[in-house]
Design an enzyme around this catalytic site. Structure first.
Site, PDB file in Angstrom:
ATOM      1  N   LEU A  17       3.696  -0.581   9.459  1.00 37.24           N
ATOM      2  CA  LEU A  17       4.347  -1.856   9.186  1.00 37.24           C
ATOM      3  C   LEU A  17       5.806  -1.699   8.790  1.00 37.24           C
ATOM      4  CD1 LEU A  17       1.477  -3.565   7.163  1.00 37.24           C
ATOM      5  CD2 LEU A  17       2.337  -4.314   9.385  1.00 37.24           C
ATOM      6  N   ASN A  98       6.895  -0.999   0.132  1.00 32.04           N
ATOM      7  CA  ASN A  98       5.812  -1.098   1.115  1.00 32.04           C
ATOM      8  C   ASN A  98       4.879   0.108   1.110  1.00 32.04           C
ATOM      9  OD1 ASN A  98       4.467  -2.191   3.585  1.00 32.04           O
ATOM     10  ND2 ASN A  98       5.394  -0.394   4.537  1.00 32.04           N
ATOM     11  N   TYR A 177      -8.308   1.036  -3.705  1.00 33.28           N
ATOM     12  CA  TYR A 177      -7.174   0.357  -3.071  1.00 33.28           C
ATOM     13  C   TYR A 177      -6.963  -1.052  -3.623  1.00 33.28           C
ATOM     14  CZ  TYR A 177      -4.178  -1.765   0.444  1.00 33.28           C
ATOM     15  OH  TYR A 177      -3.161  -2.450   1.072  1.00 33.28           O
ATOM     16  N   LYS A 181      -3.646  -2.264  -5.791  1.00 32.60           N
ATOM     17  CA  LYS A 181      -2.793  -3.365  -5.315  1.00 32.60           C
ATOM     18  C   LYS A 181      -2.772  -4.524  -6.314  1.00 32.60           C
ATOM     19  CE  LYS A 181      -0.834  -3.247  -1.897  1.00 32.60           C
ATOM     20  NZ  LYS A 181       0.501  -2.656  -1.588  1.00 32.60           N
TER      21      LYS A 181
END
Length: 301
Positions: A17, A98, A177, A181
């Protein structure tokens, strides 16, 4: 009259990304100056060398950055400021955070940390980077783009983060994860308040993107055989995910409610109720430590 170049400092732009975001900006007539922190400079440089762009318009600098090691974060920040001429020099228009990993919490933490590597990379190191660049960001009235994930809503009990994210906790990737986050989203909320009136802070989800490096950390969990078909029905391409991130660079229609920080992959600002788990200010303070405390605990000289 030539346009003034805009400066983008970014993590997580060596592939997937982040790479797609930078590649898109390199195709624009607006000049950009990119300073990217990457783990493997030669490999990433070779990848960008294959991108056709106007080198008279854009400049691209790659600097080594290993986010599992806070010492390299400090070195990277110093190199960024040196290249921009310190706080009195050129500004930072955009800081894109990111970089992310999705590995299980197995084995010792990086460099003796009590925390697992996924947490250190996904939140702690990038939170520390904002601390290190803070004066420059404020002087530049920068926009900070935290690349988040709808997976934060998989955490049903935020009090579990303190055990899930420990080194060698044994937590699986699909547990670690989302927890990491959520901690990073706490950071976005914290910095939005901390930098209110000085910088713009946005969290954005690119959506479910199966074809990125993140899936390497949890290949079984991300396989089509282990997820309901309706999940993949909403999956997006890397190009679509990058477009969602790019929207966060320019959107100005911010809701009045400061808690509505989260821009979805379909272009809507999530209601505060949808990200209720991220709104506990006590958790912000618990997971968003000051620079000195991070350096002391992380052994940064």
């Amino acid at each position: 009259m030539a346009s003034i170049a805009k400066t983008v400092v970014a993590t997580g732009a060596s592939s997937g990304l982040g790479f797609e975001v930078i590649k898109h900006l390199l195709a624009q007539p607006q000049p950009y100056r990119f300073i990217l922190g990457v783990r493997d400079v030669p490999t990433t440089q070779a990848a960008y060398n294959r991108v056709q762009y106007d080198k008279s318009q854009h400049t691209l600098t790659l600097l080594p950055l290993e986010l599992s090691d806070l010492r390299t974060v400090k070195t990277f920040a110093g190199q960024v400021l040196e290249r921009l001429g310190g706080n009195a020099g050129e500004g930072i228009d955009y800081l894109m955070l990111n970089a992310a990993r999705s590995h299980a919490a197995e084995g010792p933490g990086p460099n003796g940390s009590k925390w697992c590597e996924t947490y250190v990379v996904n939140h702690l190191s990038q939170h520390y980077l904002v601390h290190l660049l803070r004066d420059k960001l404020v002087a530049s009235a920068s926009r900070l783009v935290f690349v988040s994930s709808g997976a934060v809503n998989m955490v049903k009990d935020p009090s579990t983060l303190s055990t899930t994210l420990l080194a060698n906790s044994g937590a699986a990737p699909m547990t670690v994860y989302p927890a990491s986050k959520l901690a990073a989203l706490y950071g976005a909320h914290w910095w939005r308040r901390e930098l209110a009136g000085k910088c713009t802070v946005v969290a954005v989800s690119p959506g479910l993107i199966p074809d990125t490096g993140l899936s390497r950390g949890m290949p079984d969990a991300m396989s089509k055989s282990n997820l309901p078909p309706e999940v993949f029905k909403d999956a997006k391409s890397v190009e679509e995910g990058a477009a969602s991130i790019l929207a966060a660079f320019t959107r100005a229609d911010f809701p009045e409610d400061l808690n509505r920080i989260f821009l979805t992959s379909w272009g809507e600002w999530w209601p505060a109720e949808t990200i209720r788990a991220s709104l506990d200010k006590g958790e912000w303070e618990r997971w968003c430590r000051g620079r000195e405390e991070i350096e002391r605990d992380g052994g940064v000289v």
